[in-house]
Design a protein around this motif. Structure first.
Motif, PDB file in Angstrom:
ATOM      1  N   ARG A  52      -1.409   3.646   5.813  1.00  9.58           N
ATOM      2  CA  ARG A  52      -0.064   3.522   5.585  1.00  9.58           C
ATOM      3  C   ARG A  52       0.542   5.111   5.125  1.00  9.58           C
ATOM      4  O   ARG A  52       1.703   5.409   5.470  1.00  9.58           O
ATOM      5  CB  ARG A  52       0.281   2.500   4.638  1.00  9.58           C
ATOM      6  N   LEU A  53      -0.425   5.766   4.410  1.00  8.27           N
ATOM      7  CA  LEU A  53       0.012   7.205   4.157  1.00  8.27           C
ATOM      8  C   LEU A  53       0.071   7.816   5.276  1.00  8.27           C
ATOM      9  O   LEU A  53       1.208   8.824   5.357  1.00  8.27           O
ATOM     10  CB  LEU A  53      -1.096   7.894   3.106  1.00  8.27           C
ATOM     11  N   ALA A  98       3.302   7.489   7.004  1.00  2.86           N
ATOM     12  CA  ALA A  98       4.561   7.788   6.110  1.00  2.86           C
ATOM     13  C   ALA A  98       4.609   9.372   6.081  1.00  2.86           C
ATOM     14  O   ALA A  98       5.899   9.896   5.626  1.00  2.86           O
ATOM     15  CB  ALA A  98       4.430   7.469   4.594  1.00  2.86           C
ATOM     16  N   HIS A  99       3.679  10.065   6.533  1.00  2.00           N
ATOM     17  CA  HIS A  99       3.716  11.415   6.166  1.00  2.00           C
ATOM     18  C   HIS A  99       4.422  12.151   7.239  1.00  2.00           C
ATOM     19  O   HIS A  99       4.378  11.963   8.364  1.00  2.00           O
ATOM     20  CB  HIS A  99       2.295  12.126   6.233  1.00  2.00           C
ATOM     21  N   PRO A 155       3.913  12.190   0.831  1.00  2.00           N
ATOM     22  CA  PRO A 155       4.058  10.970   0.777  1.00  2.00           C
ATOM     23  C   PRO A 155       3.889  10.438  -0.815  1.00  2.00           C
ATOM     24  O   PRO A 155       3.189  10.948  -1.425  1.00  2.00           O
ATOM     25  CB  PRO A 155       2.943  10.148   1.850  1.00  2.00           C
ATOM     26  N   ASP A 204       6.154   5.068  -0.926  1.00  2.00           N
ATOM     27  CA  ASP A 204       5.809   4.622   0.570  1.00  2.00           C
ATOM     28  C   ASP A 204       4.737   3.628   0.314  1.00  2.00           C
ATOM     29  O   ASP A 204       4.727   2.521   1.239  1.00  2.00           O
ATOM     30  CB  ASP A 204       5.206   5.860   1.066  1.00  2.00           C
ATOM     31  N   VAL A 205       3.655   3.722  -0.338  1.00  2.00           N
ATOM     32  CA  VAL A 205       2.655   2.545  -0.658  1.00  2.00           C
ATOM     33  C   VAL A 205       2.317   2.467  -2.070  1.00  2.00           C
ATOM     34  O   VAL A 205       2.106   3.303  -2.788  1.00  2.00           O
ATOM     35  CB  VAL A 205       1.242   3.223   0.246  1.00  2.00           C
ATOM     36  N   ALA A 253       9.560  -0.501  -2.438  1.00  2.00           N
ATOM     37  CA  ALA A 253       8.401   0.347  -1.939  1.00  2.00           C
ATOM     38  C   ALA A 253       8.095  -0.314  -0.297  1.00  2.00           C
ATOM     39  O   ALA A 253       8.462  -1.374  -0.017  1.00  2.00           O
ATOM     40  CB  ALA A 253       6.941   0.107  -2.480  1.00  2.00           C
ATOM     41  N   ARG A 254       7.968   0.975   0.472  1.00  2.00           N
ATOM     42  CA  ARG A 254       7.893   0.473   2.133  1.00  2.00           C
ATOM     43  C   ARG A 254       6.875  -0.336   2.428  1.00  2.00           C
ATOM     44  O   ARG A 254       6.774  -1.348   3.244  1.00  2.00           O
ATOM     45  CB  ARG A 254       7.859   1.836   2.944  1.00  2.00           C
ATOM     46  N   SER A 255       5.543  -0.223   1.674  1.00  2.00           N
ATOM     47  CA  SER A 255       4.363  -1.101   1.983  1.00  2.00           C
ATOM     48  C   SER A 255       3.909  -1.384   0.494  1.00  2.00           C
ATOM     49  O   SER A 255       3.677  -0.718  -0.301  1.00  2.00           O
ATOM     50  CB  SER A 255       3.340  -0.392   2.856  1.00  2.00           C
TER      51      SER A 255
END
Length: 247
Positions: A15-16, A19-20, A26, A119-120, A182-184
């Protein structure tokens, strides 16, 4: 526990990477407590796979002096920043010694927003269904704020202190609404002691009395289970790809 940590590291790193964006860092939300420790150890072994990060901790006790060994600022430094070789200047923890905790809470919420959001977000779950220090009764749209800790939470955390009397009664915590933004979300749960809370969170109604039930409202949640934590979940739920039982 190595298997749990490695599986969680796979989920977080994937996930990172997604997101990057070039030129940006991130944002990783980090949790303290025993559940994520195996994840941090796995990430430390694989830290060459980590992009440059910003990180925000979920919570902090109120009233502990700076440098106290059980303050979450110190725990984050020992267990996350140093092993993962993160830039300490890009890792934030709520200010538990602030003269005005409510103002510190608002400033922390604003800092997360200014960073572009998380992001995570790494999570554990409390035996009473709490997320971070959002105890039962927390508003589902709550934001970073001062909270009073349930006695059961203080008793669970007393093992880190010389006595129960030394465990703080209040904390600063990201709210359930903050966590949901948070996105994830990546949650780790290990042990049969977490089974009832997890079953209530995932199979019961979405309610303030089970703060972790907000997991049902999030579009990207990965839950990793080990050592009987999923004992109360139905076979149908366990078969979903978002739940990862670890043998």
């Amino acid at each position: 526990m190595n298997e749990l940590g490695e599986a969680a590291a796979d989920a977080v790193l994937a996930r990172l990477r997604n997101a990057h964006s070039p030129g940006t860092r991130p944002v990783l939300g980090v949790a303290t407590g025993s559940s994520p420790l195996s994840l941090y150890r796995a990430l430390a072994r694989r830290r060459n796979e980590l992009p440059p990060l910003r990180a925000f901790a979920l919570d902090e006790y109120l009233g502990l002096p700076p440098g106290h060994s059980e303050s979450y600022a110190e725990v984050v430094r020992r267990e996350i920043v140093e092993p993962l070789a993160l830039d300490a200047g890009h890792v934030a923890v709520p200010d538990g010694s602030a003269a005005d905790p409510e103002r510190a809470a608002a400033g922390y919420e604003a800092a997360i927003a200014a960073a572009g959001g998380v992001d995570v977000q790494i999570l554990g779950i409390g035996n009473n269904g709490h997320l971070a220090f959002n105890e039962p009764g927390s508003a589902l749209d709550s934001r970073t704020r001062v909270v009073r800790l349930e006695e059961s939470t203080r008793q669970a955390n007393a093992r880190f202190f010389a006595s129960l009397d030394e465990v703080p009664t209040h904390a600063l915590t990201q709210g359930l609404g903050t966590i949901r933004a948070a996105r994830s979300l990546v949650l780790l749960a290990s042990g049969e002691a977490k089974a009832d809370a997890l079953a209530a969170a995932l199979q019961g109604p979405v309610t303030e009395q089970v703060p972790a039930s907000i997991l049902q409202l999030h579009p990207d949640v990965t839950i990793l289970l080990a050592d009987g934590a999923g004992a109360g979940l139905s076979p149908d739920l366990l078969s979903r790809s978002t739940l990862v039982p670890i043998p």
